[in-house]
Write a protein that holds these residues in place. Structure first.
Motif, PDB file in Angstrom:
ATOM      1  N   UNK A 178      17.628  32.290  32.788  1.00  0.00           N
ATOM      2  CA  UNK A 178      17.303  33.458  31.986  1.00  0.00           C
ATOM      3  C   UNK A 178      15.786  33.514  31.811  1.00  0.00           C
ATOM      4  N   UNK A 179      15.308  34.572  31.167  1.00  0.00           N
ATOM      5  CA  UNK A 179      13.877  34.728  30.944  1.00  0.00           C
ATOM      6  C   UNK A 179      13.614  35.032  29.480  1.00  0.00           C
ATOM      7  N   UNK A 180      12.380  34.842  29.064  1.00  0.00           N
ATOM      8  CA  UNK A 180      12.022  35.063  27.665  1.00  0.00           C
ATOM      9  C   UNK A 180      10.582  35.530  27.557  1.00  0.00           C
ATOM     10  N   UNK A 181      10.289  36.204  26.458  1.00  0.00           N
ATOM     11  CA  UNK A 181       8.909  36.508  26.088  1.00  0.00           C
ATOM     12  C   UNK A 181       8.551  35.618  24.909  1.00  0.00           C
ATOM     13  N   UNK A 182       7.286  35.260  24.822  1.00  0.00           N
ATOM     14  CA  UNK A 182       6.823  34.407  23.740  1.00  0.00           C
ATOM     15  C   UNK A 182       5.833  35.132  22.860  1.00  0.00           C
ATOM     16  N   UNK A 183       5.735  34.713  21.618  1.00  0.00           N
ATOM     17  CA  UNK A 183       4.764  35.273  20.686  1.00  0.00           C
ATOM     18  C   UNK A 183       3.483  34.453  20.754  1.00  0.00           C
ATOM     19  N   UNK A 184       2.589  34.659  19.772  1.00  0.00           N
ATOM     20  CA  UNK A 184       1.312  33.944  19.802  1.00  0.00           C
ATOM     21  C   UNK A 184       0.505  34.315  21.036  1.00  0.00           C
ATOM     22  N   UNK A 185      -0.110  33.306  21.643  1.00  0.00           N
ATOM     23  CA  UNK A 185      -0.899  33.517  22.866  1.00  0.00           C
ATOM     24  C   UNK A 185      -0.153  33.064  24.118  1.00  0.00           C
ATOM     25  N   UNK A 186       1.142  32.784  23.996  1.00  0.00           N
ATOM     26  CA  UNK A 186       1.861  32.070  25.052  1.00  0.00           C
ATOM     27  C   UNK A 186       1.909  32.798  26.382  1.00  0.00           C
ATOM     28  N   UNK A 187       1.828  34.130  26.385  1.00  0.00           N
ATOM     29  CA  UNK A 187       1.896  34.873  27.641  1.00  0.00           C
ATOM     30  C   UNK A 187       0.531  35.083  28.284  1.00  0.00           C
TER      31      UNK A 187
ATOM     32  N   UNK B 130       4.696  25.952   7.194  1.00  0.00           N
ATOM     33  CA  UNK B 130       5.903  25.623   7.950  1.00  0.00           C
ATOM     34  C   UNK B 130       6.307  26.740   8.911  1.00  0.00           C
ATOM     35  N   UNK B 131       5.422  27.668   9.158  1.00  0.00           N
ATOM     36  CA  UNK B 131       5.753  28.803  10.016  1.00  0.00           C
ATOM     37  C   UNK B 131       6.126  28.342  11.419  1.00  0.00           C
ATOM     38  N   UNK B 132       7.156  28.948  12.026  1.00  0.00           N
ATOM     39  CA  UNK B 132       7.508  28.580  13.401  1.00  0.00           C
ATOM     40  C   UNK B 132       6.516  29.093  14.432  1.00  0.00           C
ATOM     41  N   UNK B 133       5.593  29.951  14.006  1.00  0.00           N
ATOM     42  CA  UNK B 133       4.570  30.481  14.910  1.00  0.00           C
ATOM     43  C   UNK B 133       3.195  30.137  14.351  1.00  0.00           C
ATOM     44  N   UNK B 134       2.415  29.373  15.109  1.00  0.00           N
ATOM     45  CA  UNK B 134       1.062  28.997  14.688  1.00  0.00           C
ATOM     46  C   UNK B 134       0.196  28.857  15.932  1.00  0.00           C
ATOM     47  N   UNK B 135      -0.789  29.752  16.062  1.00  0.00           N
ATOM     48  CA  UNK B 135      -1.711  29.671  17.189  1.00  0.00           C
ATOM     49  C   UNK B 135      -3.159  29.695  16.697  1.00  0.00           C
ATOM     50  N   UNK B 136      -3.370  29.104  15.516  1.00  0.00           N
ATOM     51  CA  UNK B 136      -4.682  29.138  14.880  1.00  0.00           C
ATOM     52  C   UNK B 136      -5.725  28.259  15.579  1.00  0.00           C
ATOM     53  N   UNK B 137      -5.289  27.366  16.468  1.00  0.00           N
ATOM     54  CA  UNK B 137      -6.238  26.478  17.161  1.00  0.00           C
ATOM     55  C   UNK B 137      -6.741  27.059  18.474  1.00  0.00           C
ATOM     56  N   UNK B 138      -6.259  28.261  18.817  1.00  0.00           N
ATOM     57  CA  UNK B 138      -6.663  28.892  20.073  1.00  0.00           C
ATOM     58  C   UNK B 138      -7.040  30.344  19.808  1.00  0.00           C
ATOM     59  N   UNK B 139      -7.694  30.960  20.773  1.00  0.00           N
ATOM     60  CA  UNK B 139      -7.993  32.387  20.678  1.00  0.00           C
ATOM     61  C   UNK B 139      -7.966  32.989  22.073  1.00  0.00           C
TER      62      UNK B 139
END
Length: 232
Positions: free
Chosen positions: A179-188, A120-129
């Motif tokens: 406004x602006x934001x930074x993202x976790x995972x691979x989003x940037x 249930x983690x709000x951050x999941x980028x296991x399908x990408x690298x």
């Protein structure tokens, strides 16, 4: 999973940002003279610092390549909180509440995650690298076959005092992109679609909760470059 002492916990890329990290917790000190600041991809920005106990990981910064690794300093049990030492804890203004909490001895106990919390983690980028593309830039690729409409990444955004029209390493954020934001995972790290081509993924934002998902717009093969239209 359990992590053994000396094992790499995470490795990743940072993006340097033109802001004052004395007032923003969402960047690292990224120079020896305390003038450069960077935000990290992956999960690194969510590590808590160790205030009264010894940290269980060590963050190794590679300032010349804008990359990092974290290594386990001891065996770490499954679901145990992962911590590292904030090297700027003693002097950054934004960390004053942490110093006060530590000095008062009022540090909350960090409990293990609940069973099943990872699913249930709000951050999941296991399908990408992330890897270098043909132009030598770090970009994002599919790690598994993806179907049209499939969520390939979900993540959390953190608002920062920057103008996304002037800094392409942050995301325009809010319904009016005010406004602006930074993202976790691979989003940037997602590349823009080449001129005349359509992106194969899109970002769907939930501005009220500062969350987002990245969705495949068509079937995507393993190791295919993922491209995205930035939220505007």
């Amino acid at each position: 999973v359990p992590i053994k002492r000396g094992e790499i916990v995470e490795r990743g890329v940072v993006k340097r940002l033109p802001l004052d990290g004395n007032d923003s917790t969402w960047v690292f000190t990224w120079s020896e003279d305390r003038r450069e600041w960077a935000t990290g991809c992956g999960l690194i920005m969510f590590y808590n610092t160790a205030l009264l106990e010894q940290p269980n990981t060590d963050l190794v910064r590679h300032l010349d390549t804008d990359t990092f690794e974290t290594y386990a300093l001891r065996d770490i049990a499954e679901r145990e909180p992962v911590t590292h030492l904030y090297k700027s804890l003693e002097w950054r203004r934004c960390f004053a509440p942490l110093r006060e909490m530590r000095d008062r001895g009022a540090v909350p106990i960090q409990e293990p995650a609940a069973p099943g919390a990872a699913a249930a983690s709000p951050v999941d980028f296991s399908k990408v690298y992330a890897a270098k593309d043909g132009d030598g830039q770090v970009s994002v690729f599919a790690a598994v076959p993806l179907r049209a409409g499939e969520v390939l990444e979900r993540s959390v955004a953190r608002r920062v005092p920057l103008n996304a029209t002037l800094c392409r390493d942050v995301l325009p954020w809010g319904a009016d992109a005010s406004v602006s934001a930074v993202g976790s995972g691979c989003s940037l790290l997602y590349a823009a679609a080449p001129e005349g081509a359509s992106p194969n993924a899109e970002m769907r934002c939930q501005f009220d909760s500062d969350r987002f998902e990245i969705i495949a717009l068509r079937d995507v093969a393993p190791d295919e470059l993922l491209t995205i239209a930035r939220p505007e």
